[in-house]
Write a protein that holds these residues in place. Structure first.
Motif, short mmCIF file in Angstrom:
data_model
loop_
_atom_site.label_atom_id
_atom_site.label_comp_id
_atom_site.label_asym_id
_atom_site.label_seq_id
_atom_site.Cartn_x
_atom_site.Cartn_y
_atom_site.Cartn_z
N GLY A 92 32.94 53.01 -72.44
CA GLY A 92 34.11 53.10 -73.30
C GLY A 92 34.89 51.79 -73.38
O GLY A 92 35.95 51.72 -74.00
N ASN A 93 34.37 50.74 -72.74
CA ASN A 93 35.02 49.43 -72.78
C ASN A 93 34.96 48.81 -74.17
O ASN A 93 34.09 49.15 -74.98
CB ASN A 93 34.32 48.45 -71.82
CG ASN A 93 34.47 48.83 -70.37
OD1 ASN A 93 35.26 49.72 -70.02
ND2 ASN A 93 33.73 48.16 -69.51
N ASP A 94 35.87 47.86 -74.42
CA ASP A 94 35.64 46.95 -75.53
C ASP A 94 34.36 46.18 -75.23
O ASP A 94 33.94 46.07 -74.08
CB ASP A 94 36.82 45.98 -75.69
CG ASP A 94 38.11 46.70 -76.06
OD1 ASP A 94 38.04 47.75 -76.74
OD2 ASP A 94 39.19 46.22 -75.67
N VAL A 95 33.73 45.64 -76.28
CA VAL A 95 32.41 45.02 -76.12
C VAL A 95 32.44 43.57 -76.61
O VAL A 95 32.93 43.29 -77.71
CB VAL A 95 31.34 45.79 -76.91
CG1 VAL A 95 29.99 45.09 -76.80
CG2 VAL A 95 31.22 47.22 -76.40
N VAL A 121 45.65 45.98 -85.58
CA VAL A 121 44.80 45.84 -86.76
C VAL A 121 43.66 44.85 -86.53
O VAL A 121 42.77 44.73 -87.36
CB VAL A 121 45.60 45.42 -88.01
CG1 VAL A 121 46.72 46.38 -88.29
CG2 VAL A 121 46.12 43.99 -87.89
N ILE A 122 43.70 44.12 -85.41
CA ILE A 122 42.61 43.20 -85.10
C ILE A 122 41.42 44.00 -84.57
O ILE A 122 41.52 44.67 -83.55
CB ILE A 122 43.04 42.14 -84.07
CG1 ILE A 122 44.17 41.26 -84.64
CG2 ILE A 122 41.85 41.27 -83.67
CD1 ILE A 122 44.72 40.26 -83.66
N GLY A 123 40.30 43.92 -85.28
CA GLY A 123 39.12 44.65 -84.87
C GLY A 123 38.10 43.81 -84.14
O GLY A 123 37.38 44.30 -83.27
N VAL A 124 38.04 42.50 -84.49
CA VAL A 124 37.05 41.61 -83.91
C VAL A 124 37.71 40.26 -83.61
O VAL A 124 38.51 39.77 -84.41
CB VAL A 124 35.85 41.39 -84.86
CG1 VAL A 124 34.85 40.39 -84.26
CG2 VAL A 124 35.15 42.70 -85.15
N VAL A 125 37.32 39.67 -82.50
CA VAL A 125 37.83 38.35 -82.09
C VAL A 125 36.64 37.45 -81.79
O VAL A 125 35.68 37.87 -81.13
CB VAL A 125 38.73 38.43 -80.85
CG1 VAL A 125 39.21 37.04 -80.43
CG2 VAL A 125 39.92 39.34 -81.11
N GLY A 175 29.01 35.57 -84.78
CA GLY A 175 28.35 36.50 -83.87
C GLY A 175 27.97 35.93 -82.52
O GLY A 175 27.59 36.68 -81.63
N PHE A 176 28.09 34.62 -82.32
CA PHE A 176 27.69 34.03 -81.03
C PHE A 176 28.58 34.51 -79.88
O PHE A 176 28.17 34.54 -78.73
CB PHE A 176 27.72 32.50 -81.12
CG PHE A 176 29.11 31.91 -81.04
CD1 PHE A 176 29.56 31.32 -79.88
CD2 PHE A 176 29.97 31.97 -82.14
CE1 PHE A 176 30.85 30.79 -79.80
CE2 PHE A 176 31.24 31.44 -82.07
CZ PHE A 176 31.69 30.85 -80.90
N CYS A 177 29.83 34.88 -80.22
CA CYS A 177 30.80 35.33 -79.21
C CYS A 177 31.74 36.30 -79.92
O CYS A 177 32.74 35.90 -80.49
CB CYS A 177 31.55 34.13 -78.64
SG CYS A 177 32.74 34.55 -77.36
N PHE A 178 31.42 37.59 -79.88
CA PHE A 178 31.91 38.58 -80.83
C PHE A 178 32.54 39.73 -80.05
O PHE A 178 31.86 40.66 -79.62
CB PHE A 178 30.71 39.05 -81.66
CG PHE A 178 30.99 39.72 -82.95
CD1 PHE A 178 31.39 39.00 -84.07
CD2 PHE A 178 30.80 41.09 -83.09
CE1 PHE A 178 31.59 39.63 -85.29
CE2 PHE A 178 30.99 41.73 -84.30
CZ PHE A 178 31.40 40.99 -85.41
N LEU A 179 33.86 39.68 -79.85
CA LEU A 179 34.56 40.72 -79.09
C LEU A 179 35.02 41.82 -80.05
O LEU A 179 35.77 41.57 -80.99
CB LEU A 179 35.77 40.12 -78.36
CG LEU A 179 36.65 41.09 -77.58
CD1 LEU A 179 35.86 41.79 -76.47
CD2 LEU A 179 37.86 40.37 -77.01
N ILE A 180 34.58 43.05 -79.77
CA ILE A 180 34.82 44.17 -80.67
C ILE A 180 35.70 45.22 -79.98
O ILE A 180 35.40 45.64 -78.85
CB ILE A 180 33.50 44.85 -81.09
CG1 ILE A 180 32.46 43.81 -81.51
CG2 ILE A 180 33.73 45.86 -82.21
CD1 ILE A 180 31.06 44.38 -81.64
N ARG A 181 36.73 45.63 -80.67
CA ARG A 181 37.54 46.76 -80.18
C ARG A 181 36.67 48.02 -80.19
O ARG A 181 36.01 48.33 -81.18
CB ARG A 181 38.77 46.94 -81.07
CG ARG A 181 39.77 47.95 -80.56
CD ARG A 181 40.90 48.14 -81.57
NE ARG A 181 41.67 46.92 -81.77
CZ ARG A 181 42.69 46.51 -81.00
NH1 ARG A 181 43.04 47.26 -79.96
NH2 ARG A 181 43.34 45.40 -81.27
N ARG A 182 36.65 48.75 -79.09
CA ARG A 182 35.77 49.91 -78.97
C ARG A 182 36.00 50.92 -80.10
O ARG A 182 35.06 51.57 -80.58
CB ARG A 182 35.97 50.58 -77.60
CG ARG A 182 35.23 51.89 -77.43
CD ARG A 182 33.73 51.78 -77.61
NE ARG A 182 33.07 51.07 -76.54
CZ ARG A 182 31.74 51.05 -76.39
NH1 ARG A 182 30.95 51.69 -77.25
NH2 ARG A 182 31.19 50.38 -75.40
#
Length: 484
Positions: A92-95, A121-125, A175-182
């Motif tokens: 269930g972590n962010d990925v 509202v930020i979905g990806v970092v 996509g090389f470093c793609f932090l996604i809100r779960r």
């Protein structure tokens, strides 16, 4: 490192490139707080699967923060990521999807998670990098032909990162470093298999969630070095890129316009001119803007400046497209560019005479953080002159708000002296930012910059042709100079 944040599962898809993978794992061992976060290494059964597996297990040993898995068969990058995130990771972590050819810098994950948590509202970092298209730092360079060493990116990023906003909204994240809100994964899944085995899948994901009101951002103070383009050899990589770009443009006809708008308007001015904040050589690079009419007097002044410039003052003459043929005849052997060069900036831009069009003003804005105005518009009290010169006078009033110096023309030696002085002056980030946005707004409001929300059939056809004939496209790009 702080433990007062949401935990992250770092998924590292593995295929081949053992040396890059070793550097990545070693960096993770040094930079990740395993009391908070975990790493999932997903081996996608590449050509040296057994050797890579043995080395990975040797590196991570019994480390509790690492989990290793091997797919039953090769799934491709997209399939490997989907399996790891949607099936294997049940935390269930962010990925964070992290390419195996990356080297994260200390503090990267804390900074990225802080950005992610700063706004719902930020979905990806995405982090900044030395090799990540629009997330590259610096993106534009003083000398684009020189090799950008990772050391240079680290040095420049350290010098300027706190001058930048903490994050910048972007059409897509890299996509090389793609932090996604779960929550994004739970609601929208992950990558579309149509982009298998890889390229373009992260852009599709970002644009898909954006249609539901979520944004992708660049975390300007997080840095992850990236080798890039190690997964697909030969013609396969270019062919996949072009074919998948065609799919993206068919799904999101505004995509190319969104990227152009980001580059022209949404980037922070310090980001645009970062390479000029800490030059890596002793050369002063100058953009010499000539007036709309190349009179004999203008030609003489340009030649005088070129003659006065020593080897450590490199001058590029900036002309309009309609002037290029005349300019080449008038200044044989000189460096000449129309409006400027893609992804190149200069230390100083010189307006050699009054600017009379917004296109000239926009080009000056995009070229350099420092301006010198030579013989700007004279403010005559006669109404006859005021009427005749009202357009140039309006542009001049804008210029004078942001100039570093105005001067009358004397000779080339005097101008080179002023250029040297300007190049050593400190860049004021606030003033630079005000200028960048003011001129960009004018360019958009006047219709000078138009970002299309549609894609032409001609471009889609060209992408289809390119995907089938990647070598022909590469040869054409090399001939036309568009390969950089």
């Amino acid at each position: 490192m702080t433990r007062d944040r949401r935990p992250v599962t770092i998924v590292v898809p593995i295929y081949d490139d053992l040396p890059g993978l070793e550097r990545c794992i070693e960096a993770l061992l040094e930079t990740v707080d395993f009391s908070v976060d975990r790493v999932l290494l997903a081996n996608d059964v590449g050509p040296r699967v057994d050797a890579i597996e043995a080395r990975v297990l040797e590196l991570v040993g019994d480390h509790e923060g690492f989990e290793y898995t091997r797919n039953p068969r090769n799934l491709g990058f997209v399939g490997n990521c989907n399996r790891a995130v949607l099936e294997l990771d049940q935390t269930g972590n962010d990925v964070l999807l992290l390419n195996s050819d990356t080297v994260p810098m200390p503090g990267f994950l804390d900074e990225m998670t802080a950005v992610l948590e700063s706004d719902d509202v930020i979905g990806v970092v995405c982090a900044r990098s030395d090799n990540a298209t629009i997330a590259s730092f610096p993106y534009a360079r003083r000398n684009p032909r020189a090799t950008l060493a990772p050391r240079r990116t680290r040095e420049l990023h350290g010098r300027t990162k706190y001058l930048l906003p903490r994050h910048t909204v972007s059409p897509v994240a890299m996509g090389f470093c793609f932090l996604i809100r779960r929550e994004m994964v739970d609601r929208f899944g992950l990558f579309d298999q149509v982009f298998s085995p890889g390229y373009g899948e992260e852009n599709d994901f970002c644009l898909r969630i954006n249609e539901h009101g979520f944004t992708s951002v660049l975390a300007n103070r997080a840095l992850v070095l990236h080798t890039g383009s190690t997964s697909f050899s030969g013609d396969r990589g270019p062919s996949l890129r072009l074919e998948h770009e065609r799919i993206l443009l068919e799904r999101y006809p505004f995509y190319a316009g969104a990227v152009a708008l980001f580059l022209a308007r949404y980037r922070d001015a310090v980001d645009v001119f970062a390479d000029a904040f800490l030059p890596d050589d002793d050369v002063v690079r100058v953009a010499l803007h000539v007036p709309a009419e190349l009179t004999n007097e203008v030609v003489a002044r340009v030649l005088s400046t070129l003659e006065a410039a020593p080897d450590d003052v490199v001058v590029t003459i900036i002309v309009a497209k309609s002037q290029i043929r005349v300019a080449r005849q008038a200044f044989p052997g000189a460096a000449i560019a129309v409006g400027g060069r893609p992804r190149q900036i200069f230390d100083v831009a010189v307006a050699l005479g009054a600017l009379t069009t917004f296109a000239q003003l926009s080009a000056l804005n995009a070229n350099a953080p420092r301006w010198i105005l030579v013989d700007p518009v004279s403010h005559d009290v006669r109404w006859s002159q005021a009427v005749a010169n009202h357009r140039a006078s309006a542009i001049d009033r804008i210029l004078r708000r942001f100039e570093n110096q105005s001067t009358a023309w004397h000779d080339g030696d005097d101008l080179v002296r002023l250029i040297r002085m300007a190049a050593t002056s400190e860049i004021d980030p606030a003033a630079l930012r005000a200028r960048w946005h003011a001129v960009s707004d004018i360019a958009e409001a006047t219709g000078l910059l138009v970002h299309r929300a549609t894609v032409s059939l001609r471009r889609l056809t060209a992408l289809t042709f390119g995907a089938r004939n990647p070598r022909v496209v590469a040869r054409i790009r090399a001939i036309t100079g568009r390969g950089a």
